[in-house]
Write a protein that holds these residues in place. Structure first.
Motif, PDB file in Angstrom:
ATOM      1  N   SER A 239       0.844  -1.192   0.000  1.00  0.00           N
ATOM      2  CA  SER A 239       0.000   0.000   0.000  1.00  0.00           C
ATOM      3  C   SER A 239       0.881   1.245   0.000  1.00  0.00           C
ATOM      4  CB  SER A 239      -0.904   0.016   1.239  1.00  0.00           C
ATOM      5  OG  SER A 239      -1.741  -1.118   1.267  1.00  0.00           O
ATOM      6  N   MET A 240       0.505   2.232  -0.795  1.00  0.00           N
ATOM      7  CA  MET A 240       1.242   3.489  -0.860  1.00  0.00           C
ATOM      8  C   MET A 240       0.682   4.463   0.187  1.00  0.00           C
ATOM      9  SD  MET A 240       3.597   3.087  -3.109  1.00  0.00           S
ATOM     10  CE  MET A 240       4.177   4.787  -3.108  1.00  0.00           C
ATOM     11  N   VAL A 241       1.578   4.970   1.027  1.00  0.00           N
ATOM     12  CA  VAL A 241       1.188   5.869   2.111  1.00  0.00           C
ATOM     13  C   VAL A 241       1.755   7.262   1.830  1.00  0.00           C
ATOM     14  CG1 VAL A 241       1.223   6.270   4.596  1.00  0.00           C
ATOM     15  CG2 VAL A 241       1.267   3.916   3.716  1.00  0.00           C
ATOM     16  N   TRP A 242       0.862   8.221   1.709  1.00  0.00           N
ATOM     17  CA  TRP A 242       1.252   9.630   1.575  1.00  0.00           C
ATOM     18  C   TRP A 242       1.189  10.242   2.963  1.00  0.00           C
ATOM     19  CZ3 TRP A 242      -1.968  14.168   2.047  1.00  0.00           C
ATOM     20  CH2 TRP A 242      -1.324  15.356   1.672  1.00  0.00           C
ATOM     21  N   ILE A 297      -3.662   7.755   3.928  1.00  0.00           N
ATOM     22  CA  ILE A 297      -3.223   9.076   4.354  1.00  0.00           C
ATOM     23  C   ILE A 297      -2.452   8.880   5.659  1.00  0.00           C
ATOM     24  CG2 ILE A 297      -3.890  11.408   4.992  1.00  0.00           C
ATOM     25  CD1 ILE A 297      -4.586  10.595   2.094  1.00  0.00           C
ATOM     26  N   GLY A 298      -1.182   9.260   5.648  1.00  0.00           N
ATOM     27  CA  GLY A 298      -0.341   9.091   6.821  1.00  0.00           C
ATOM     28  C   GLY A 298      -0.069  10.420   7.510  1.00  0.00           C
ATOM     29  N   PHE A 299       0.558  10.331   8.679  1.00  0.00           N
ATOM     30  CA  PHE A 299       0.767  11.540   9.476  1.00  0.00           C
ATOM     31  C   PHE A 299       1.910  11.288  10.445  1.00  0.00           C
ATOM     32  CE2 PHE A 299      -0.969  14.700  12.733  1.00  0.00           C
ATOM     33  CZ  PHE A 299      -0.777  15.808  11.928  1.00  0.00           C
ATOM     34  N   SER A 300       2.683  12.327  10.732  1.00  0.00           N
ATOM     35  CA  SER A 300       3.702  12.292  11.789  1.00  0.00           C
ATOM     36  C   SER A 300       3.377  13.393  12.787  1.00  0.00           C
ATOM     37  CB  SER A 300       5.111  12.534  11.218  1.00  0.00           C
ATOM     38  OG  SER A 300       5.486  11.534  10.305  1.00  0.00           O
ATOM     39  N   VAL A 301       3.333  13.040  14.069  1.00  0.00           N
ATOM     40  CA  VAL A 301       3.066  14.053  15.087  1.00  0.00           C
ATOM     41  C   VAL A 301       3.691  13.602  16.408  1.00  0.00           C
ATOM     42  CG1 VAL A 301       0.788  13.031  15.574  1.00  0.00           C
ATOM     43  CG2 VAL A 301       1.304  15.372  16.314  1.00  0.00           C
ATOM     44  N   PHE A 302       4.455  14.501  17.019  1.00  0.00           N
ATOM     45  CA  PHE A 302       5.158  14.208  18.269  1.00  0.00           C
ATOM     46  C   PHE A 302       4.915  15.314  19.280  1.00  0.00           C
ATOM     47  CE2 PHE A 302       7.526  11.761  15.189  1.00  0.00           C
ATOM     48  CZ  PHE A 302       7.924  10.625  15.868  1.00  0.00           C
ATOM     49  N   HIS A 303       5.092  14.954  20.544  1.00  0.00           N
ATOM     50  CA  HIS A 303       5.207  15.958  21.595  1.00  0.00           C
ATOM     51  C   HIS A 303       6.687  16.068  21.939  1.00  0.00           C
ATOM     52  CE1 HIS A 303       4.629  18.274  25.226  1.00  0.00           C
ATOM     53  NE2 HIS A 303       5.383  17.402  25.863  1.00  0.00           N
TER      54      HIS A 303
END
Length: 448
Positions: A239-242, A297-303
């Motif tokens: 699967s292709m993840v953007w 649909i991918g995402f990066s999120v950090f504290h």
């Protein structure tokens, strides 16, 4: 008298004397042979490890694009062979997200420190259904093909696990030939052939300025399309993840960074056409390659804490507000909602491919919250009933289970390095509390 001793020994026991003399010679020779063998064995081990784990050294020794064994060889996995049988049902629902009523747990593990999925499972006490790894791609092709073979072998031994493969272009995107994309497609197909589904996150966080391919929307879209086309040519189990980065702080421009005014990339990023790149410009749409080429649909999120370098607690709603971000310093700014605009509107599954809360063990100050407090406050937002209800298309959340020095440019001259510990599996108390806090619909095995 000093010369008579060997003469007497020779006369009285000539045979014994000769045998004894030869024995001492043999012992000396054996000792020398043992030492030489030990040195050679040690050198061989060091050499093999350098080839396996140091791409730069391998390139220097074997030439550009060297991968030792080239393509991934076939790995047999049959019942009774010591490796589990890959049942087609195991976690295959991840490829049919509509059937998943909840989210899968996943993790990025520290492959550089020789961590493997089975070791994670043992210390964490739960099976890992999704595991992330990272690989570079250059004008010569994937630089870690042999390492990917090793990684695929370890994933194969964890029945039902899915491989998240993050591929990061190193050379300029216009230097990647069709043959490079073709190799990427064939490599994914080879991993799939052994029963391992792949979620390929290609050139992630492209809306940021910390990767060489960042903030170049034209070249990025073209490259993503070529990668997706090559993958789909060879397999339907990848699967292709953007996956853009959280827009908090977008466009992260210093005085000398970003595309030049008037360039095609500047025009594309200036979505409100006011001649300025700032938080009022859409941080996502210029980089979207099109529905035909994106599966997830991918995402990066950090504290990261205050100033990206301090032990501070997440604020209420921090995770949710990163996904549904109101830009600017007040509520009058535009809202950039990745979930609604791209996942919901296009009916595509949503995945948080990287998340975690940073603890700075080398920078602890009096009164700082504890490691448990920081990480727990974050995971209680990320893996919560509110998250499950608010984002029903979110089907995967992967924790960044790594501690390392990370480069930070926080507005001062040059860059600084901070040791950040995001891990939850290495501390038994933290791991136990994490599992105890999870809502029922966070899955470690096949979703019911």
């Amino acid at each position: 008298m000093g010369a008579s001793l060997p003469t007497r020994r020779c006369r009285l026991q000539p045979s014994s004397y000769i045998v004894l003399d030869q024995s001492e010679k043999y012992k000396g020779a054996h000792r020398a042979l043992f030492v030489v063998s030990l040195i050679l064995a040690t050198a061989t081990i060091i050499f093999v490890n350098v080839l396996l784990y140091s791409p730069s050294a391998r390139q220097a020794l074997l030439g550009p694009g060297s991968t030792i064994f080239g393509v991934i060889p076939e790995v047999q996995s049959t019942p009774g062979s010591g490796a589990p049988s890959r049942s087609p049902a195991n976690n295959r629902r991840i490829l049919d997200p509509a059937s998943i009523n909840g989210i899968y747990f996943g993790a990025s593990i520290d492959w550089k420190a020789k961590d493997v999925p089975s070791a994670f499972n043992e210390r964490f006490g739960k099976p890992l259904p999704f595991v992330m790894c990272f690989a570079n791609i250059t004008a010569d092709g994937l630089t870690l093909v042999r390492e990917l073979k090793y990684i695929a072998d370890t994933v194969l031994r964890v029945d039902g696990a899915i491989l998240g493969l993050t591929v990061m272009p190193v050379d300029p995107l216009d230097q990647l030939s069709d043959a490079v994309y073709d190799q990427l497609g064939r490599t994914c197909a080879e991993i799939n052939r052994h029963g391992i589904p792949v979620m390929l996150r290609y050139a992630h966080e492209m809306n940021g300025n910390w990767f060489s391919y960042g903030q170049a929307p034209g070249a990025y879209r073209a490259s993503f399309i070529k990668a997706a086309t090559a993958v789909k040519k060879y397999t339907n189990l990848t699967s292709m993840v953007w996956a853009p980065n959280s827009p908090v702080g977008y466009p992260w421009l210093a005085a000398d960074s970003g595309p030049k005014a008037g360039s095609a990339d500047f025009v594309a990023m200036d979505t409100n056409k006011d001649g300025i790149l700032d938080h009022r410009d859409d941080p996502y749409t210029p980089y979207y390659p099109g529905d035909d080429y994106v599966d997830w649909i991918g995402f990066s999120v950090f504290h990261f804490g205050n100033n990206l370098n301090s032990n501070t607690l997440p604020v209420d709603g921090e995770f949710r507000n990163a996904i549904q971000h109101v830009a600017g310093i007040n509520a009058t700014g535009p809202t950039w909602d990745l979930y609604t605009q791209f996942s919901q509107a296009r009916n595509k599954p949503f995945a948080v491919m990287e998340t975690g809360a940073a603890y700075y063990p080398k920078s602890v100050k009096p009164g700082d919250p504890s490691e448990m407090d920081i990480k727990r406050a974050w995971w209680q937002q990320v893996y919560s009933d509110d998250t499950l209800k608010r984002f029903p298309l979110m089907k995967l959340v992967s924790w960044f289970d790594i501690a390392e020095d990370e480069r930070v440019n926080n507005g001062v001259e040059g860059s600084l390095y901070y040791y950040r510990d995001f891990r939850i599996s290495w501390n038994k108390e933290i791991a136990a509390q994490f599992k105890a806090d999870l809502p029922p619909r966070v899955f470690f095995e096949d979703a019911p």
